[in-house]
Motif scaffolding. Structure first.
Motif, PDB file in Angstrom:
ATOM      1  N   GLN A   1     -25.827  31.308  67.851  1.00 59.23           N
ATOM      2  CA  GLN A   1     -25.745  29.636  67.940  1.00 59.23           C
ATOM      3  C   GLN A   1     -24.463  29.447  66.839  1.00 59.23           C
ATOM      4  OE1 GLN A   1     -28.883  27.271  66.390  1.00 59.23           O
ATOM      5  NE2 GLN A   1     -28.319  25.609  67.809  1.00 59.23           N
ATOM      6  N   THR A   2     -24.500  30.153  65.871  1.00 62.84           N
ATOM      7  CA  THR A   2     -23.424  29.831  64.580  1.00 62.84           C
ATOM      8  C   THR A   2     -22.135  30.546  65.270  1.00 62.84           C
ATOM      9  OG1 THR A   2     -24.125  31.681  63.581  1.00 62.84           O
ATOM     10  CG2 THR A   2     -24.917  29.416  62.700  1.00 62.84           C
TER      11      THR A   2
ATOM     12  N   MET B   1     -33.588  35.327  63.875  1.00 62.38           N
ATOM     13  CA  MET B   1     -32.253  35.456  63.344  1.00 62.38           C
ATOM     14  C   MET B   1     -31.106  35.853  64.457  1.00 62.38           C
ATOM     15  SD  MET B   1     -33.096  37.534  59.867  1.00 62.38           S
ATOM     16  CE  MET B   1     -31.454  37.778  59.209  1.00 62.38           C
ATOM     17  N   ASN B   2     -31.384  36.520  65.683  1.00 65.52           N
ATOM     18  CA  ASN B   2     -30.528  36.974  66.376  1.00 65.52           C
ATOM     19  C   ASN B   2     -30.015  35.349  67.310  1.00 65.52           C
ATOM     20  OD1 ASN B   2     -30.446  39.420  66.091  1.00 65.52           O
ATOM     21  ND2 ASN B   2     -31.898  39.891  67.615  1.00 65.52           N
TER      22      ASN B   2
ATOM     23  N   VAL C   1     -20.392  28.154  67.727  1.00 63.71           N
ATOM     24  CA  VAL C   1     -19.974  26.911  66.856  1.00 63.71           C
ATOM     25  C   VAL C   1     -18.740  27.356  66.110  1.00 63.71           C
ATOM     26  CG1 VAL C   1     -20.314  25.453  64.935  1.00 63.71           C
ATOM     27  CG2 VAL C   1     -22.115  25.767  66.671  1.00 63.71           C
ATOM     28  N   GLN C   2     -18.539  28.409  65.641  1.00 61.77           N
ATOM     29  CA  GLN C   2     -17.467  29.002  65.053  1.00 61.77           C
ATOM     30  C   GLN C   2     -16.226  29.492  65.718  1.00 61.77           C
ATOM     31  OE1 GLN C   2     -19.214  31.261  61.982  1.00 61.77           O
ATOM     32  NE2 GLN C   2     -20.141  29.706  60.697  1.00 61.77           N
ATOM     33  N   ALA C   3     -16.510  29.834  66.912  1.00 63.31           N
ATOM     34  CA  ALA C   3     -15.567  30.442  67.823  1.00 63.31           C
ATOM     35  C   ALA C   3     -14.481  29.478  68.196  1.00 63.31           C
ATOM     36  CB  ALA C   3     -16.310  31.115  69.081  1.00 63.31           C
ATOM     37  N   PRO C   4     -13.264  29.850  68.013  1.00 61.11           N
ATOM     38  CA  PRO C   4     -12.055  28.907  68.212  1.00 61.11           C
ATOM     39  C   PRO C   4     -11.844  28.943  69.841  1.00 61.11           C
ATOM     40  CG  PRO C   4     -11.279  30.977  67.496  1.00 61.11           C
ATOM     41  CD  PRO C   4     -12.728  31.118  67.244  1.00 61.11           C
TER      42      PRO C   4
END
Length: 52
Positions: A42-43, A36-37, A46-49
């Motif tokens: 990983q997500t 889970m970590n 991907v989501q970081a601007p």
């Protein structure tokens, strides 16, 4: 005397079985936490601007 020895032996067998089951549960929990970590890291990448 023999009865007390037999009861003690059975108690130790049951306790050792519970300890083994507990360690298996801990290993499974640790594996799931690590997975889970890794997924959350990983997500978040991907989501970081992008910063300029």
């Amino acid at each position: 005397m023999l009865k007390q020895t037999a009861i003690t032996a059975l108690s130790l067998i049951l306790l050792s079985g519970a300890a083994v089951a507990g360690s298996d549960g801990y290993d499974n929990m640790k594996t799931m936490r690590d997975r889970m970590n890794g997924q959350t890291a990983q997500t978040s990448q991907v989501q970081a601007p992008a910063q300029k």
